[in-house]
Design an enzyme around this catalytic site. Structure first.
Site, mmCIF file in Angstrom:
data_model
loop_
_atom_site.group_PDB
_atom_site.id
_atom_site.type_symbol
_atom_site.label_atom_id
_atom_site.label_comp_id
_atom_site.label_asym_id
_atom_site.label_seq_id
_atom_site.Cartn_x
_atom_site.Cartn_y
_atom_site.Cartn_z
ATOM 1 N N ARG A 33 0.827 -1.202 0.000
ATOM 2 C CA ARG A 33 0.000 0.000 0.000
ATOM 3 C C ARG A 33 0.872 1.267 0.000
ATOM 4 N NH1 ARG A 33 -3.679 0.453 5.117
ATOM 5 N NH2 ARG A 33 -1.552 0.312 5.815
ATOM 6 N N THR A 34 1.963 1.237 0.789
ATOM 7 C CA THR A 34 2.883 2.370 0.822
ATOM 8 C C THR A 34 4.019 2.085 -0.166
ATOM 9 O OG1 THR A 34 2.426 2.334 3.187
ATOM 10 C CG2 THR A 34 4.141 3.845 2.448
ATOM 11 N N SER A 126 3.701 -20.884 9.163
ATOM 12 C CA SER A 126 4.406 -20.784 10.445
ATOM 13 C C SER A 126 5.904 -20.879 10.261
ATOM 14 C CB SER A 126 3.959 -21.894 11.390
ATOM 15 O OG SER A 126 4.766 -21.856 12.550
ATOM 16 N N LYS A 180 -3.649 -23.797 12.014
ATOM 17 C CA LYS A 180 -2.597 -22.839 12.398
ATOM 18 C C LYS A 180 -2.881 -22.263 13.791
ATOM 19 C CE LYS A 180 1.006 -20.105 12.113
ATOM 20 N NZ LYS A 180 0.866 -19.019 13.000
ATOM 21 N N HIS A 183 -1.912 -24.808 16.235
ATOM 22 C CA HIS A 183 -0.435 -24.750 16.312
ATOM 23 C C HIS A 183 -0.019 -23.656 17.290
ATOM 24 C CE1 HIS A 183 3.289 -22.696 15.205
ATOM 25 N NE2 HIS A 183 3.769 -23.871 14.815
ATOM 26 N N ASN A 184 -0.626 -22.486 17.153
ATOM 27 C CA ASN A 184 -0.229 -21.375 18.013
ATOM 28 C C ASN A 184 -0.627 -21.609 19.467
ATOM 29 O OD1 ASN A 184 0.506 -20.267 15.542
ATOM 30 N ND2 ASN A 184 0.080 -18.207 16.242
ATOM 31 N N GLU A 187 1.920 -23.731 20.670
ATOM 32 C CA GLU A 187 3.136 -22.892 20.799
ATOM 33 C C GLU A 187 3.121 -22.161 22.147
ATOM 34 O OE1 GLU A 187 3.995 -20.289 17.332
ATOM 35 O OE2 GLU A 187 4.003 -18.621 18.741
ATOM 36 N N TYR A 188 1.969 -21.564 22.494
ATOM 37 C CA TYR A 188 1.852 -20.870 23.782
ATOM 38 C C TYR A 188 2.139 -21.843 24.931
ATOM 39 C CZ TYR A 188 -0.537 -16.523 22.205
ATOM 40 O OH TYR A 188 -0.851 -15.319 21.646
ATOM 41 N N ARG A 285 -0.183 -15.786 30.263
ATOM 42 C CA ARG A 285 0.218 -14.556 29.551
ATOM 43 C C ARG A 285 -0.597 -13.369 30.067
ATOM 44 N NH1 ARG A 285 2.344 -15.134 23.369
ATOM 45 N NH2 ARG A 285 3.376 -17.123 23.645
#
Ligand code: 6PG
Length: 465
Positions: A33-34, A126, A180, A183-184, A187-188, A285
């Site tokens: 975009r930029t 990932s 996914k 997966h995360n 991961e946590y 977290r």
């Protein structure tokens, strides 16, 4: 000359993926975009320049790609994806394929698949920047025929386990983004389990950063061998240039999160799937972010009087506890995948997913290879029941018990490790305690219960009044 593929979004992940695609011999048009970002990107591409076509308007971008087009979106998940698609759609032909390769919520992917005019795929990618640049794990979702259209290029850019690409079609609709997210979530949980082991070494055993680094490095030569254990050792052993002390000593103990772990926990609640280790990791977290509040509570209750005698916490026992917790956490992840598969009719295959996770992604590990093998046995109900993993759990659970007992008796917080053990103890107890809950529900709301002796449903107790 027309590019074979197009990519929109030259942030860290998008830029790395574009270079990976170009390096594997595919001509690619890029757009951001930029426009200055596109120019900065091109200034750094070196010998890959002939394979990259920079464009500064969406019209030029679309024109630069051979038809039928394949366009990968690597923009921020959520509204920016919808906005980008809205700008793109009027410029596309009916059979141009749009691929969202960001960390989308799979509900958004489902919606886009239903409502977009264009053929659409949602793929989970990932491996962080390094993975995107040199070989990520790729989890595809959407119509299989569309996946087949782009499989050669996705195979080419993905990580490999031996020679097998870690890129595969997971299922229909948003199945790729769902996998996914799981997966995360894992991961946590993996990260939290490691952080708890770090806390025990630092505060319980009083080990210095180098000894902790050495312990992780040693564990990385054993059954825990994985990317996350490896980098934990590197992080622990790194020196801060300003203080000349361990870098960990100057890092604020407040974890960030972009939300995918939270989505996993929310989805598990919707599906009624038990994933307490992942939920504990998300909650940890959240608690970590309340740094000031924790300071105020410490002033009221005092800091936990840690300091274990080395005999109370042998490092081999801590390693065994971590192995046990990790297997239980993955068992929950695969159960969640199975629950989603049933609910959404996706036919997700745990073994296939484990195979994709063996390389390239953040949770890659040697153990995932054994998990893939264990889950490919169709007679296996769940990972913890697979003979090889049942044996691991039987031989490591005593250590997990010991670690938790020691940590808890000294006031050391171990939420993920203890959730793992509670899960094991709950799931291996046939006669549980929910009869009391059913009795309470019937008492205050006449909700009814099933009798254990004759199986009669909707029974009520002889409650007084
Ligand atoms: C990956 C990671 C990645 C994730 C970051 C940060 O598989 O490459 O999961 O997608 O965005 O690890 O996630 P948090 O900010 O939620 O920790």
């Amino acid at each position: 000359m027309s590019a074979e593929i197009g990519l929109i979004g030259l942030g860290t992940m998008g830029a790395a993926l574009a270079l990976n695609i170009a390096e594997k011999g595919h001509d690619i048009a890029v757009f951001n975009r930029t426009p200055s970002k596109t120019r900065d990107f091109m200034a750094d591409v070196g010998e890959l320049a002939p394979r990259l076509t920079p464009t500064e308007t969406l019209e030029d971008f679309v024109q630069a790609i051979a038809t039928p087009r394949t366009i990968i979106l690597m923009v921020l998940a959520g509204e920016p994806v919808d906005e980008q698609i809205a700008l793109l759609e009027p410029l596309l032909d009916a059979d141009d394929l749009v691929i969202d390769a960001g960390n989308a919520n799979f509900h958004d992917t489902n919606r886009r698949m239903r409502t977009l005019k264009q053929p659409f795929l949602g793929i989970g990618v990932s491996g962080g920047e390094e993975g995107a640049r040199h070989g990520p794990a790729i989890m595809g979702g959407g119509p299989k025929s569309l996946w087949n259209r782009v499989e050669p290029v996705l195979h080419a850019i993905s990580a490999k386990h031996k020679d097998e690409p870690c890129a595969d079609w997971m299922g229909e609709e948003g199945a790729g983004h769902f996998v996914k997210a799981v997966h995360n979530g894992i991961e946590y949980a993996d990260m939290q389990l490691i952080a708890e082991a770090y806390g025990i070494m630092r505060d319980g055993l009083g080990l210095d950063a180098q000894a902790i680094a050495d312990t992780f490095a040693k564990w990385n030569d054993g059954p825990l061998r994985s990317y996350l254990i490896e980098i934990s050792g590197i992080v622990a052993g790194t020196t801060d240039a300003a203080t000349n002390g361990p870098i960990l000593d100057v890092i604020l103990d407040s974890a960030g999160q972009k939300g995918t772990g939270r989505w996993t926990a929310i989805e598990a609640q919707h599906l009624g799937a038990p994933i307490p280790v992942i939920e504990a990791a998300v909650a940890a977290r959240n608690m970590s972010a309340r740094k000031d509040e924790r300071g105020r509570m410490e002033a009221i209750f005092g800091a936990a009087p840690q300091g274990f005698a080395p005999a109370e916490m042998p490092l081999e026992g801590l390693e065994q506890a971590l192995i046990c917790g990790k297997i239980l956490c993955y068992d929950q992840g695969f159960r969640l995948i199975a629950a989603a598969s049933d609910q959404f009719g996706w036919s997700l295959d745990g073994a296939r997913i484990a195979r994709v996770w063996r390389e390239g992604c953040i949770i890659r590990s040697d153990m995932l290879d054994d998990m893939a093998a264990a889950l490919s046995d169709s007679g296996v109900e769940t990972l913890m029941a697979a003979p090889v993993f049942a044996d691991h759990l039987k031989s490591t659970q005593a250590a997990l018990r010991q670690v938790i007992a020691t940590a808890v008796s000294h006031g050391a917080p171990v939420p993920a490790l203890s959730s793992a053990l509670s899960y094991l103890d709950t799931m291996r107890t046939h006669r549980g305690t929910a009869n009391m809950i059913q009795g309470q529900r019937d008492y205050f709301g006449r909700h009814g219960f099933v009798r254990l002796d004759d199986g009669q449903k909707d029974q009520h107790g002889p409650w007084a009044g």
